[in-house]
Design a protein around this motif. Sequence first.
Motif, PDB file in Angstrom:
ATOM      1  N   GLU A 171       4.395  -5.171  10.775  1.00  0.00           N
ATOM      2  CA  GLU A 171       3.577  -5.071  10.206  1.00  0.00           C
ATOM      3  C   GLU A 171       3.976  -5.088   9.132  1.00  0.00           C
ATOM      4  O   GLU A 171       3.600  -3.955   8.547  1.00  0.00           O
ATOM      5  CB  GLU A 171       2.532  -6.546   9.730  1.00  0.00           C
ATOM      6  CG  GLU A 171       2.672  -7.391   8.473  1.00  0.00           C
ATOM      7  CD  GLU A 171       1.561  -8.517   8.768  1.00  0.00           C
ATOM      8  OE1 GLU A 171       1.301  -9.231   7.556  1.00  0.00           O
ATOM      9  OE2 GLU A 171       0.315  -8.179   9.437  1.00  0.00           O
ATOM     10  N   GLY A 172       5.408  -5.761   8.106  1.00  0.00           N
ATOM     11  CA  GLY A 172       5.269  -4.135   6.887  1.00  0.00           C
ATOM     12  C   GLY A 172       6.569  -3.320   6.662  1.00  0.00           C
ATOM     13  O   GLY A 172       6.307  -2.270   6.042  1.00  0.00           O
ATOM     14  N   HIS A 173       6.325  -2.786   7.756  1.00  0.00           N
ATOM     15  CA  HIS A 173       7.831  -1.878   8.680  1.00  0.00           C
ATOM     16  C   HIS A 173       8.857  -1.964   7.912  1.00  0.00           C
ATOM     17  O   HIS A 173       9.549  -0.610   7.249  1.00  0.00           O
ATOM     18  CB  HIS A 173       7.531  -1.982  10.203  1.00  0.00           C
ATOM     19  CG  HIS A 173       9.282  -0.515  10.963  1.00  0.00           C
ATOM     20  ND1 HIS A 173       8.886  -0.035  11.094  1.00  0.00           N
ATOM     21  CD2 HIS A 173      10.385  -0.891  10.484  1.00  0.00           C
ATOM     22  CE1 HIS A 173       9.850   0.653  11.245  1.00  0.00           C
ATOM     23  NE2 HIS A 173      10.950  -0.345  11.818  1.00  0.00           N
ATOM     24  N   SER A 174       9.508  -3.143   8.046  1.00  0.00           N
ATOM     25  CA  SER A 174      10.605  -3.028   6.792  1.00  0.00           C
ATOM     26  C   SER A 174      10.543  -2.975   5.864  1.00  0.00           C
ATOM     27  O   SER A 174      11.689  -1.996   4.972  1.00  0.00           O
ATOM     28  CB  SER A 174      11.467  -4.730   7.525  1.00  0.00           C
ATOM     29  OG  SER A 174      11.170  -4.333   9.035  1.00  0.00           O
ATOM     30  N   ARG A 175       9.347  -3.152   4.545  1.00  0.00           N
ATOM     31  CA  ARG A 175       9.286  -3.196   3.656  1.00  0.00           C
ATOM     32  C   ARG A 175       9.303  -1.183   3.469  1.00  0.00           C
ATOM     33  O   ARG A 175       9.447  -0.926   2.417  1.00  0.00           O
ATOM     34  CB  ARG A 175       8.342  -3.786   2.812  1.00  0.00           C
ATOM     35  CG  ARG A 175       8.711  -5.122   2.823  1.00  0.00           C
ATOM     36  CD  ARG A 175       7.243  -5.749   2.302  1.00  0.00           C
ATOM     37  NE  ARG A 175       7.752  -7.314   2.505  1.00  0.00           N
ATOM     38  CZ  ARG A 175       8.765  -8.107   1.892  1.00  0.00           C
ATOM     39  NH1 ARG A 175       8.950  -8.019   1.522  1.00  0.00           N
ATOM     40  NH2 ARG A 175       8.603  -9.520   2.188  1.00  0.00           N
ATOM     41  N   ARG A 176       8.454  -1.009   4.838  1.00  0.00           N
ATOM     42  CA  ARG A 176       8.312   0.649   4.337  1.00  0.00           C
ATOM     43  C   ARG A 176       9.915   1.219   4.333  1.00  0.00           C
ATOM     44  O   ARG A 176      10.326   2.327   3.782  1.00  0.00           O
ATOM     45  CB  ARG A 176       6.942   1.429   5.506  1.00  0.00           C
ATOM     46  CG  ARG A 176       6.030   0.472   4.654  1.00  0.00           C
ATOM     47  CD  ARG A 176       5.013   1.243   5.960  1.00  0.00           C
ATOM     48  NE  ARG A 176       5.297   0.780   7.232  1.00  0.00           N
ATOM     49  CZ  ARG A 176       4.076  -0.090   7.623  1.00  0.00           C
ATOM     50  NH1 ARG A 176       3.632  -0.943   7.074  1.00  0.00           N
ATOM     51  NH2 ARG A 176       4.378  -0.053   9.237  1.00  0.00           N
ATOM     52  N   VAL A 177      10.840   0.731   5.581  1.00  0.00           N
ATOM     53  CA  VAL A 177      11.485   1.675   5.553  1.00  0.00           C
ATOM     54  C   VAL A 177      12.726   1.663   4.341  1.00  0.00           C
ATOM     55  O   VAL A 177      13.225   2.168   4.193  1.00  0.00           O
ATOM     56  CB  VAL A 177      12.433   0.873   7.028  1.00  0.00           C
ATOM     57  CG1 VAL A 177      13.943   1.189   7.318  1.00  0.00           C
ATOM     58  CG2 VAL A 177      11.824   1.869   7.911  1.00  0.00           C
ATOM     59  N   THR A 178      12.331   0.220   4.108  1.00  0.00           N
ATOM     60  CA  THR A 178      13.152  -0.135   2.314  1.00  0.00           C
ATOM     61  C   THR A 178      13.090   0.965   1.572  1.00  0.00           C
ATOM     62  O   THR A 178      13.928   1.340   1.138  1.00  0.00           O
ATOM     63  CB  THR A 178      13.034  -1.572   1.824  1.00  0.00           C
ATOM     64  OG1 THR A 178      13.500  -2.326   3.480  1.00  0.00           O
ATOM     65  CG2 THR A 178      13.799  -2.126   1.135  1.00  0.00           C
ATOM     66  N   ALA A 179      11.287   0.837   1.123  1.00  0.00           N
ATOM     67  CA  ALA A 179      10.578   1.853  -0.153  1.00  0.00           C
ATOM     68  C   ALA A 179      11.926   3.143  -0.012  1.00  0.00           C
ATOM     69  O   ALA A 179      11.946   4.161  -0.595  1.00  0.00           O
ATOM     70  CB  ALA A 179       9.335   1.868   0.148  1.00  0.00           C
ATOM     71  N   LEU A 180      11.361   4.307   1.734  1.00  0.00           N
ATOM     72  CA  LEU A 180      11.824   4.773   1.563  1.00  0.00           C
ATOM     73  C   LEU A 180      13.320   5.154   1.235  1.00  0.00           C
ATOM     74  O   LEU A 180      14.143   6.727   1.500  1.00  0.00           O
ATOM     75  CB  LEU A 180      11.264   5.492   3.495  1.00  0.00           C
ATOM     76  CG  LEU A 180      10.033   5.533   3.493  1.00  0.00           C
ATOM     77  CD1 LEU A 180       9.468   5.921   5.009  1.00  0.00           C
ATOM     78  CD2 LEU A 180       9.654   7.037   3.159  1.00  0.00           C
ATOM     79  N   ALA A 181      14.194   4.106   2.115  1.00  0.00           N
ATOM     80  CA  ALA A 181      15.835   3.905   1.858  1.00  0.00           C
ATOM     81  C   ALA A 181      16.121   4.700   0.452  1.00  0.00           C
ATOM     82  O   ALA A 181      17.035   5.303   0.421  1.00  0.00           O
ATOM     83  CB  ALA A 181      16.051   3.192   2.676  1.00  0.00           C
ATOM     84  N   LEU A 182      15.515   3.636  -0.044  1.00  0.00           N
ATOM     85  CA  LEU A 182      15.906   3.832  -1.633  1.00  0.00           C
ATOM     86  C   LEU A 182      15.072   5.077  -2.312  1.00  0.00           C
ATOM     87  O   LEU A 182      15.921   6.179  -3.014  1.00  0.00           O
ATOM     88  CB  LEU A 182      15.262   2.890  -2.031  1.00  0.00           C
ATOM     89  CG  LEU A 182      15.537   1.222  -2.295  1.00  0.00           C
ATOM     90  CD1 LEU A 182      14.929  -0.105  -2.794  1.00  0.00           C
ATOM     91  CD2 LEU A 182      17.565   0.881  -2.488  1.00  0.00           C
ATOM     92  N   GLN A 183      14.294   5.355  -1.906  1.00  0.00           N
ATOM     93  CA  GLN A 183      13.780   7.076  -2.643  1.00  0.00           C
ATOM     94  C   GLN A 183      14.289   8.331  -1.962  1.00  0.00           C
ATOM     95  O   GLN A 183      15.254   8.631  -3.338  1.00  0.00           O
ATOM     96  CB  GLN A 183      12.644   7.629  -2.229  1.00  0.00           C
ATOM     97  CG  GLN A 183      11.028   6.756  -3.004  1.00  0.00           C
ATOM     98  CD  GLN A 183       9.689   6.702  -2.072  1.00  0.00           C
ATOM     99  OE1 GLN A 183      10.320   8.314  -1.723  1.00  0.00           O
ATOM    100  NE2 GLN A 183       9.451   5.904  -1.983  1.00  0.00           N
ATOM    101  N   LEU A 184      15.125   8.410  -0.160  1.00  0.00           N
ATOM    102  CA  LEU A 184      16.048   9.511  -0.218  1.00  0.00           C
ATOM    103  C   LEU A 184      18.084   8.803  -0.580  1.00  0.00           C
ATOM    104  O   LEU A 184      17.915   9.943  -1.499  1.00  0.00           O
ATOM    105  CB  LEU A 184      16.576   8.859   1.450  1.00  0.00           C
ATOM    106  CG  LEU A 184      17.302   9.828   1.989  1.00  0.00           C
ATOM    107  CD1 LEU A 184      17.071  11.234   1.762  1.00  0.00           C
ATOM    108  CD2 LEU A 184      17.089   9.003   3.374  1.00  0.00           C
ATOM    109  N   ALA A 185      18.299   7.704  -0.831  1.00  0.00           N
ATOM    110  CA  ALA A 185      19.103   7.224  -1.882  1.00  0.00           C
ATOM    111  C   ALA A 185      19.355   7.848  -3.071  1.00  0.00           C
ATOM    112  O   ALA A 185      20.552   8.086  -3.824  1.00  0.00           O
ATOM    113  CB  ALA A 185      20.139   5.676  -1.510  1.00  0.00           C
TER     114      ALA A 185
END
Length: 213
Positions: A171-185
């Motif tokens: 639970e919450g994995h997709s949102r954590r991946v989303t936040a990290l992906a945006l930071q990296l981008a």
Amino acid sequence: MTEYLRVLIVEDSPEDTRQLIRVLSRGGYAPVYERVDSQASMERALERESWDLVISDHSVHDFDALAALNVLRASERDIPFILMSGTIGERRAVQLMKAGAHDYIDKTRPGRLLPVIRRELAEARERQARRSAEHALREREQQAVLELAAAYEATLEGWARALDLRDRETEGHSRRVTALALQLARKMGVSEEDCVHIRRGALLHDIGKIGIP
């Protein structure tokens, strides 16, 4: 019924101006007017007042009808421009109309002026109505795009929540991946416009799990 008419007159002759005002008054108009005879005075008049009509002589000292047309174009005002002169030939009148004048009236035939004014004012109102309708349409289209984007975002969020409900262990994995992906981008210099798509893709990167037993 008397109709107010705000008319800017490009003319160096006070007597010709008075004659023009008499023609307009006899034609049922109540003219509110200003006479200008130079580029500077015309520019000030256009900035100061909203005019219904410009009536211009052909040659006014060093300021001719073509110069007056250029001043009007530079102001970006959609105002009918009527050339009224007794000193030019048909060829020059055609040239000025190609340059932007709406019509030409010979000063020796002032009776033609009133029908031309009525036509040009009616066409100016139609142009304004079209612009207003086009502006309203663009606003409606923009609102529809915003509403569609909002509905799309709500759908994505709904799928992400459904995925969390489906798989409690992550639970919450997709949102954590989303936040990290945006930071990296953003660290990589990706534009905010492209980050919108990255966010959507990251949010749904595990969506296939919903259909897997």
